[in-house]
Design a protein around this motif. Sequence first.
Motif, PDB file in Angstrom:
ATOM      1  N   GLY A  72      -0.452  22.520   8.969  1.00 16.92           N
ATOM      2  CA  GLY A  72      -0.553  21.044   9.731  1.00 16.92           C
ATOM      3  C   GLY A  72      -1.184  21.468  11.302  1.00 16.92           C
ATOM      4  N   VAL A  73      -1.791  22.678  11.268  1.00  9.98           N
ATOM      5  CA  VAL A  73      -2.396  22.903  12.650  1.00  9.98           C
ATOM      6  C   VAL A  73      -3.967  22.116  12.587  1.00  9.98           C
ATOM      7  CG1 VAL A  73      -3.490  24.746  13.822  1.00  9.98           C
ATOM      8  CG2 VAL A  73      -1.339  24.945  12.762  1.00  9.98           C
ATOM      9  N   GLU A  74      -3.880  21.438  13.783  1.00 12.16           N
ATOM     10  CA  GLU A  74      -5.579  20.947  13.899  1.00 12.16           C
ATOM     11  C   GLU A  74      -6.435  21.843  14.195  1.00 12.16           C
ATOM     12  OE1 GLU A  74      -5.193  17.740  16.849  1.00 12.16           O
ATOM     13  OE2 GLU A  74      -3.868  16.467  15.290  1.00 12.16           O
ATOM     14  N   VAL A  75      -7.489  21.620  13.583  1.00 12.23           N
ATOM     15  CA  VAL A  75      -8.962  22.582  13.968  1.00 12.23           C
ATOM     16  C   VAL A  75     -10.004  21.659  14.096  1.00 12.23           C
ATOM     17  CG1 VAL A  75      -7.910  24.504  12.793  1.00 12.23           C
ATOM     18  CG2 VAL A  75      -9.346  23.082  11.303  1.00 12.23           C
ATOM     19  N   PRO A  76     -11.008  22.261  14.800  1.00 12.82           N
ATOM     20  CA  PRO A  76     -12.356  21.374  15.090  1.00 12.82           C
ATOM     21  C   PRO A  76     -13.264  21.791  13.771  1.00 12.82           C
ATOM     22  CG  PRO A  76     -12.147  23.204  16.405  1.00 12.82           C
ATOM     23  CD  PRO A  76     -10.807  23.104  15.998  1.00 12.82           C
ATOM     24  N   ILE A  77     -13.505  20.602  13.268  1.00 12.59           N
ATOM     25  CA  ILE A  77     -14.540  20.921  12.252  1.00 12.59           C
ATOM     26  C   ILE A  77     -16.172  20.473  12.757  1.00 12.59           C
ATOM     27  CG2 ILE A  77     -15.651  20.014  10.035  1.00 12.59           C
ATOM     28  CD1 ILE A  77     -12.617  19.272   9.368  1.00 12.59           C
ATOM     29  N   ALA A  78     -16.936  21.664  12.502  1.00 10.75           N
ATOM     30  CA  ALA A  78     -18.465  21.635  13.332  1.00 10.75           C
ATOM     31  C   ALA A  78     -19.320  20.450  12.720  1.00 10.75           C
ATOM     32  CB  ALA A  78     -19.287  22.982  13.313  1.00 10.75           C
ATOM     33  N   PRO A  79     -20.125  19.919  13.365  1.00  9.75           N
ATOM     34  CA  PRO A  79     -21.097  18.943  12.908  1.00  9.75           C
ATOM     35  C   PRO A  79     -21.924  19.549  11.951  1.00  9.75           C
ATOM     36  CG  PRO A  79     -21.811  19.479  15.134  1.00  9.75           C
ATOM     37  CD  PRO A  79     -20.295  20.145  14.963  1.00  9.75           C
ATOM     38  N   ARG A  80     -22.347  18.756  11.023  1.00 10.18           N
ATOM     39  CA  ARG A  80     -22.955  19.327  10.097  1.00 10.18           C
ATOM     40  C   ARG A  80     -24.013  18.127   9.183  1.00 10.18           C
ATOM     41  NH1 ARG A  80     -18.111  18.640   7.733  1.00 10.18           N
ATOM     42  NH2 ARG A  80     -17.881  18.104   5.734  1.00 10.18           N
ATOM     43  N   ARG A  81     -24.887  18.659   8.460  1.00 10.86           N
ATOM     44  CA  ARG A  81     -25.872  17.752   7.668  1.00 10.86           C
ATOM     45  C   ARG A  81     -25.382  17.883   6.123  1.00 10.86           C
ATOM     46  NH1 ARG A  81     -32.167  17.665   8.627  1.00 10.86           N
ATOM     47  NH2 ARG A  81     -31.268  15.930  10.125  1.00 10.86           N
ATOM     48  N   VAL A  82     -25.145  16.928   5.571  1.00 10.00           N
ATOM     49  CA  VAL A  82     -24.812  16.836   4.215  1.00 10.00           C
ATOM     50  C   VAL A  82     -25.627  16.059   3.078  1.00 10.00           C
ATOM     51  CG1 VAL A  82     -22.235  17.071   4.816  1.00 10.00           C
ATOM     52  CG2 VAL A  82     -23.132  14.643   4.487  1.00 10.00           C
ATOM     53  N   LEU A  83     -25.751  16.244   2.019  1.00 13.79           N
ATOM     54  CA  LEU A  83     -26.504  15.935   1.175  1.00 13.79           C
ATOM     55  C   LEU A  83     -25.530  14.953   0.214  1.00 13.79           C
ATOM     56  CD1 LEU A  83     -29.188  15.483  -0.216  1.00 13.79           C
ATOM     57  CD2 LEU A  83     -28.776  17.545  -1.581  1.00 13.79           C
ATOM     58  N   THR A  84     -25.807  13.756   0.048  1.00 17.77           N
ATOM     59  CA  THR A  84     -25.328  12.898  -1.034  1.00 17.77           C
ATOM     60  C   THR A  84     -26.166  12.204  -1.911  1.00 17.77           C
ATOM     61  OG1 THR A  84     -25.344  10.837   0.452  1.00 17.77           O
ATOM     62  CG2 THR A  84     -23.445  12.164   0.701  1.00 17.77           C
ATOM     63  N   PHE A  85     -25.718  11.620  -3.028  1.00 17.49           N
ATOM     64  CA  PHE A  85     -26.358  10.934  -4.008  1.00 17.49           C
ATOM     65  C   PHE A  85     -25.732   9.459  -4.333  1.00 17.49           C
ATOM     66  CE2 PHE A  85     -27.064   9.937  -8.390  1.00 17.49           C
ATOM     67  CZ  PHE A  85     -28.643   9.810  -8.412  1.00 17.49           C
ATOM     68  N   ARG A  86     -26.807   8.694  -4.190  1.00 19.14           N
ATOM     69  CA  ARG A  86     -26.338   7.310  -4.412  1.00 19.14           C
ATOM     70  C   ARG A  86     -27.137   6.966  -5.749  1.00 19.14           C
ATOM     71  NH1 ARG A  86     -26.798   5.312   1.296  1.00 19.14           N
ATOM     72  NH2 ARG A  86     -28.864   4.537   0.427  1.00 19.14           N
ATOM     73  N   ALA A  87     -26.365   6.599  -6.722  1.00 20.17           N
ATOM     74  CA  ALA A  87     -26.720   6.248  -8.039  1.00 20.17           C
ATOM     75  C   ALA A  87     -27.543   4.929  -8.005  1.00 20.17           C
ATOM     76  CB  ALA A  87     -25.944   6.188  -9.243  1.00 20.17           C
ATOM     77  N   SER A  88     -28.765   4.493  -8.552  1.00 17.61           N
ATOM     78  CA  SER A  88     -29.094   3.209  -8.534  1.00 17.61           C
ATOM     79  C   SER A  88     -28.275   2.075  -9.242  1.00 17.61           C
ATOM     80  CB  SER A  88     -30.809   3.308  -9.161  1.00 17.61           C
ATOM     81  OG  SER A  88     -30.692   3.431 -10.446  1.00 17.61           O
ATOM     82  N   GLN A  89     -28.661   0.963  -8.888  1.00 15.72           N
ATOM     83  CA  GLN A  89     -27.753  -0.068  -9.801  1.00 15.72           C
ATOM     84  C   GLN A  89     -28.094  -0.112 -11.232  1.00 15.72           C
ATOM     85  OE1 GLN A  89     -25.466  -2.207  -8.521  1.00 15.72           O
ATOM     86  NE2 GLN A  89     -25.084  -2.972 -10.337  1.00 15.72           N
ATOM     87  N   MET A  90     -29.270   0.468 -11.748  1.00 10.91           N
ATOM     88  CA  MET A  90     -29.536   0.492 -12.863  1.00 10.91           C
ATOM     89  C   MET A  90     -28.744   1.643 -13.340  1.00 10.91           C
ATOM     90  SD  MET A  90     -33.213   1.249 -14.707  1.00 10.91           S
ATOM     91  CE  MET A  90     -34.159  -0.011 -13.734  1.00 10.91           C
ATOM     92  N   MET A  91     -28.731   2.724 -12.774  1.00 10.14           N
ATOM     93  CA  MET A  91     -28.131   4.058 -13.250  1.00 10.14           C
ATOM     94  C   MET A  91     -26.599   3.739 -13.487  1.00 10.14           C
ATOM     95  SD  MET A  91     -27.959   6.997 -14.649  1.00 10.14           S
ATOM     96  CE  MET A  91     -29.747   7.498 -14.277  1.00 10.14           C
ATOM     97  N   ARG A  92     -26.102   2.894 -12.427  1.00  7.54           N
ATOM     98  CA  ARG A  92     -24.711   2.592 -12.550  1.00  7.54           C
ATOM     99  C   ARG A  92     -24.252   1.739 -13.681  1.00  7.54           C
ATOM    100  NH1 ARG A  92     -24.953   2.267  -6.512  1.00  7.54           N
ATOM    101  NH2 ARG A  92     -25.514   0.085  -6.851  1.00  7.54           N
TER     102      ARG A  92
END
Length: 99
Positions: A72-92
Amino acid sequence: MTMTGTLTRADLAESLHREIGLSRSDASKVVEQILTEMCEALTSGQNVKISGFGTFVLRDKGERIGRNPKTGVEVPIAPRRVLTFRASQMMRERIVGAG
């Protein structure tokens, strides 16, 4: 293509070999070149959009406070760059229709 649960570089190259008639060596080179171009674009901060498939999007996440679930201890999470994928409407639509 094999139905092993995971699509690999070798599977992609084999598909190019079978479907288009490229030699296995050339098919492998094409797959590697495409993946290299995608990686270089993402590394330089560009998003990668493949029409009818989806978009690989880079997002910058700011610093935030997280919590250790065990203590339950609070810890800071450093800023970072993340990669996400968004499927196209056709793929969905294809995925939902296949399920």
